[in-house]
Structure formats: C-alpha cells, structure tokens
Design an enzyme around this catalytic site. Structure first.
Site, PDB file in Angstrom:
ATOM      1  N   LYS A  34       0.813  -1.223   0.000  1.00 15.56           N
ATOM      2  CA  LYS A  34       0.000   0.000   0.000  1.00 15.56           C
ATOM      3  C   LYS A  34       0.845   1.272   0.000  1.00 15.56           C
ATOM      4  O   LYS A  34       0.474   2.291   0.574  1.00 15.56           O
ATOM      5  CB  LYS A  34      -0.973   0.016   1.185  1.00 15.56           C
ATOM      6  CG  LYS A  34      -1.852  -1.218   1.282  1.00 15.56           C
ATOM      7  CD  LYS A  34      -2.534  -1.560  -0.048  1.00 15.56           C
ATOM      8  CE  LYS A  34      -3.586  -0.549  -0.452  1.00 15.56           C
ATOM      9  NZ  LYS A  34      -4.245  -0.941  -1.742  1.00 15.56           N
ATOM     10  N   GLY A  36       2.110   2.343  -3.147  1.00 12.24           N
ATOM     11  CA  GLY A  36       2.150   2.762  -4.537  1.00 12.24           C
ATOM     12  C   GLY A  36       2.663   1.699  -5.486  1.00 12.24           C
ATOM     13  O   GLY A  36       3.079   2.004  -6.604  1.00 12.24           O
ATOM     14  N   THR A  38       1.050  -0.852  -7.137  1.00  9.27           N
ATOM     15  CA  THR A  38       0.242  -0.987  -8.348  1.00  9.27           C
ATOM     16  C   THR A  38       0.359   0.252  -9.226  1.00  9.27           C
ATOM     17  O   THR A  38       0.399   0.148 -10.464  1.00  9.27           O
ATOM     18  CB  THR A  38      -1.231  -1.237  -7.974  1.00  9.27           C
ATOM     19  OG1 THR A  38      -1.318  -2.481  -7.260  1.00  9.27           O
ATOM     20  CG2 THR A  38      -2.124  -1.294  -9.196  1.00  9.27           C
ATOM     21  N   TRP A  39       0.441   1.400  -8.609  1.00  6.46           N
ATOM     22  CA  TRP A  39       0.594   2.645  -9.356  1.00  6.46           C
ATOM     23  C   TRP A  39       1.901   2.622 -10.151  1.00  6.46           C
ATOM     24  O   TRP A  39       1.920   2.907 -11.346  1.00  6.46           O
ATOM     25  CB  TRP A  39       0.586   3.801  -8.369  1.00  6.46           C
ATOM     26  CG  TRP A  39       0.286   5.145  -8.955  1.00  6.46           C
ATOM     27  CD1 TRP A  39      -0.073   5.428 -10.239  1.00  6.46           C
ATOM     28  CD2 TRP A  39       0.313   6.396  -8.263  1.00  6.46           C
ATOM     29  NE1 TRP A  39      -0.273   6.782 -10.384  1.00  6.46           N
ATOM     30  CE2 TRP A  39      -0.040   7.388  -9.190  1.00  6.46           C
ATOM     31  CE3 TRP A  39       0.598   6.749  -6.945  1.00  6.46           C
ATOM     32  CZ2 TRP A  39      -0.105   8.743  -8.841  1.00  6.46           C
ATOM     33  CZ3 TRP A  39       0.519   8.084  -6.598  1.00  6.46           C
ATOM     34  CH2 TRP A  39       0.175   9.073  -7.536  1.00  6.46           C
ATOM     35  N   HIS A  91       7.127  -7.473  -2.148  1.00 10.33           N
ATOM     36  CA  HIS A  91       6.920  -6.784  -0.882  1.00 10.33           C
ATOM     37  C   HIS A  91       7.968  -7.211   0.147  1.00 10.33           C
ATOM     38  O   HIS A  91       7.828  -6.949   1.340  1.00 10.33           O
ATOM     39  CB  HIS A  91       5.514  -7.062  -0.345  1.00 10.33           C
ATOM     40  CG  HIS A  91       4.437  -6.331  -1.090  1.00 10.33           C
ATOM     41  ND1 HIS A  91       4.577  -5.045  -1.532  1.00 10.33           N
ATOM     42  CD2 HIS A  91       3.184  -6.723  -1.464  1.00 10.33           C
ATOM     43  CE1 HIS A  91       3.467  -4.655  -2.148  1.00 10.33           C
ATOM     44  NE2 HIS A  91       2.622  -5.662  -2.124  1.00 10.33           N
ATOM     45  N   ARG A 110       5.946   5.512   1.231  1.00 14.39           N
ATOM     46  CA  ARG A 110       4.811   6.372   1.546  1.00 14.39           C
ATOM     47  C   ARG A 110       4.861   6.673   3.041  1.00 14.39           C
ATOM     48  O   ARG A 110       5.472   5.924   3.805  1.00 14.39           O
ATOM     49  CB  ARG A 110       3.516   5.624   1.199  1.00 14.39           C
ATOM     50  CG  ARG A 110       2.235   6.437   1.283  1.00 14.39           C
ATOM     51  CD  ARG A 110       1.049   5.553   0.933  1.00 14.39           C
ATOM     52  NE  ARG A 110      -0.188   6.320   0.781  1.00 14.39           N
ATOM     53  CZ  ARG A 110      -1.374   5.760   0.518  1.00 14.39           C
ATOM     54  NH1 ARG A 110      -1.478   4.439   0.383  1.00 14.39           N
ATOM     55  NH2 ARG A 110      -2.448   6.517   0.380  1.00 14.39           N
ATOM     56  N   ALA A 115       0.284   4.519   4.845  1.00  9.84           N
ATOM     57  CA  ALA A 115       0.367   3.121   4.411  1.00  9.84           C
ATOM     58  C   ALA A 115      -0.397   2.218   5.381  1.00  9.84           C
ATOM     59  O   ALA A 115      -1.101   1.288   4.967  1.00  9.84           O
ATOM     60  CB  ALA A 115       1.828   2.691   4.314  1.00  9.84           C
ATOM     61  N   SER A 118      -4.180   2.665   4.889  1.00  3.21           N
ATOM     62  CA  SER A 118      -4.570   2.074   3.613  1.00  3.21           C
ATOM     63  C   SER A 118      -4.557   0.550   3.703  1.00  3.21           C
ATOM     64  O   SER A 118      -5.434  -0.127   3.148  1.00  3.21           O
ATOM     65  CB  SER A 118      -3.615   2.547   2.513  1.00  3.21           C
ATOM     66  OG  SER A 118      -4.042   2.096   1.254  1.00  3.21           O
TER      67      SER A 118
END
Length: 311
Positions: A34, A36, A38-39, A91, A110, A115, A118
């Site tokens: 969480k 970023g 996937t971004w 990860h 982040r 994080a 999220s």
C-alpha cells in the site's frame, strides 16, 4: 549485497526468488504494501508498451513473486516464457532479493501512517483472514495501532506490515541507493508531479515517447482513472478476488490518520520514528522530496521539525 536475508511469513516467502533467473533488462518494483506498488507497476507497463490502452493484468504479466498463494513452478515458467521485457513486484525488503547489477530496482515509499491506514482498508477488502486478530473491526481498544508500533520486521509480523517492517524496507533500500540500478520514489512526490514521475521512470527504463503519447499515458495513470477502471488496473481485477475492485484503490489521499489517532498514539509513533531515523531521513520517508527526484535534497520538510505525525 552478497548475503540475502530470509523473510518468511504466512503470505510471503523470499526464497521463491531463487526460482527466477534475473535478466539484464528486468524491472523489479520493491515496496512495502500500500505504498504505490500498483501505481508504479502501471506506470512501467504504460511506458514499456507506449500504449495507453495496454492490458496491464498485473498479477499475471507483472507477477508478485514472493506471494505463496500462486504455484511457484507456474510463476517461474510463465516468467521464463516471456519474450518481452519483464517487470515483477516484491513486498520483501531489498536485502531479501537477488540484487543483480544488470536489472533495475525501483523502491517506492509512503508516509508510514498513510500506508498503515490504507492497509487496514485493504485487508477488509480481501478474503484473507490471517490477520483478523491484528486488525479487529471494530477496534475500540486500539489493538491494531499498538501492533503496528510493536510488531517485528520479520516472520509472521512482517506480512501484517508493522512499522518495523516499513523501516526495514527503508533501511535496506537506503543501504543500496547509491547503486545506479536502484532508485527510490515517494508516493507524495508521485501525487505532486505525476508527469515528472513518468519522465523519471522513462529515463531509468531507457524508453522515450512523444509529448502527445506521454500525456496520454499520464492520464491513464491518474488515481481517478485507475479507480474508475478498477477491473482493468486492480491486480486480479474482474476476477472476484476482492470484495470491491474499486475499493482496492481506497481514497488515494494523504493524512489518513488525522483526527483518528489519539494524542497518545501520535506521541508513541513520534517516539519510535525519532529513535529509528535521523530527522532528514524521517522527513523523506514521511513527506518525500518535494522535487520528486528521489535524492533526498528536496523540500520534504527536511528540517525535521515538520516531520511529526501531528503535522
């Protein structure tokens, strides 16, 4: 980095990387959850293809190697059979990965509290129940945040993403950040300047596109567009894994903890951060550069005074 650290939890296993033969042009996205992931993967998919309509299908085309839910032999065979330039995600902190001088490693961070919140929303959007006792809902006693502060960086705790695991990621990435094939990005800088992020990633990947194409690629990767087209951009989108594909993207905002955590919780977080990081390093982890180049010399509250959680 010659000796890899072992990270083994209920969800992930860093030994799975031993089945992957790293290629010279591989691109590996390394992040805590969480932050970023996937971004950044979407940005890479768009840049490598140059096609605003490219089918990302991240869980298949740009797989999460560490996750134990997928058959390792199938994942390794699929990666080996790819004739195009590959990208993968992890990860696992970078000190648990094979660090090949020929591949590109992109680490994304982040604000730890953003994080954390999220990740709270993310777990309740999945069918996985392993961490229910860490993330009870409702949670009037504040169990979740206590475990966020007290959890360890390895073993079962790591997959529940406590602060110690985020700090281990950061420590490991900073230790190799001087290598030309390792780059650090911050979620806040990506929010501030998405076009600049695209330009920087394109430079790392050695790809170029016309201004018109780049503008179209950037529009595809905006938060609003990705959430509106969640079946396309969400990992395993459209397959029923998540309770809500759109929910995977949550709010995409910063400052999620404000008005939620108590003064005592914020003070406990501040104490941990002050004990673990120098002011400048903490300021970057929480707020980024401000100039988005990942070198830590931006205006991301680098005086350290504004790096408190209460800001």
């Amino acid at each position: 980095m010659t000796e890899r650290r072992l990270y083994l939890g209920p969800l992930t296993d860093s030994r799975r990387w031993e089945a992957v033969a790293i290629r010279p042009d591989d691109v590996i996205v390394v992040t805590p959850p969480k932050c970023g992931t996937t971004w950044m993967q979407t940005i890479i998919a768009l840049l490598l293809s140059g096609d605003p309509e490219v089918e990302t299908e991240l869980s298949i085309r740009m797989p999460w190697v560490d996750i134990r839910l997928r058959d390792l032999a199938e994942v390794a065979a699929r990666l080996e059979g790819m004739a195009h330039r590959r990208s993968m995600k992890s990860h696992t902190p970078i000190d648990g990965l094979p660090l090949d001088d020929r591949a590109q490693y992109i680490a994304v961070f982040r604000h730890p509290l953003d994080a954390h919140f999220s990740f709270r929303a993310h777990l309740h959007n999945t069918p996985l129940r392993w961490f229910d006792h860490w993330y009870p809902e409702p949670d009037p006693e504040g169990v979740t945040f206590r475990r966020f502060l007290d959890g360890g960086p390895e073993g079962f705790d790591a997959d529940a993403m406590p602060l110690a695991h985020i700090l281990r990621h950061y420590e490991a990435a900073r230790a190799v950040a001087d290598r030309p094939n390792v780059a650090l990005f911050h979620y806040a800088d990506m929010q501030r300047d998405l076009a600049g992020t695209f330009a920087r990633v394109a430079g790392l990947l050695g790809v170029s596109h016309s201004e018109e194409v780049m503008a179209r690629l950037v529009r595809q990767a905006t938060f609003d567009n990705m959430k509106a087209n969640a079946e396309r951009f969400c990992p395993s989108g459209g397959k029923g894994f998540f309770r809500s594909d759109a929910g995977f993207f949550d709010s995409g905002t910063s400052g999620k903890w404000q008005g939620v955590l108590t003064e005592a919780e914020l003070a406990a977080y501040d104490a941990r951060m002050e004990a673990e990081l120098a002011p400048g390093a903490r300021a970057w982890l929480e707020f980024g550069d401000g100039d988005g180049d990942g070198d830590g010399d931006g205006d991301g509250d680098s005086d350290g005074e504004a790096g408190t959680a209460a800001r």
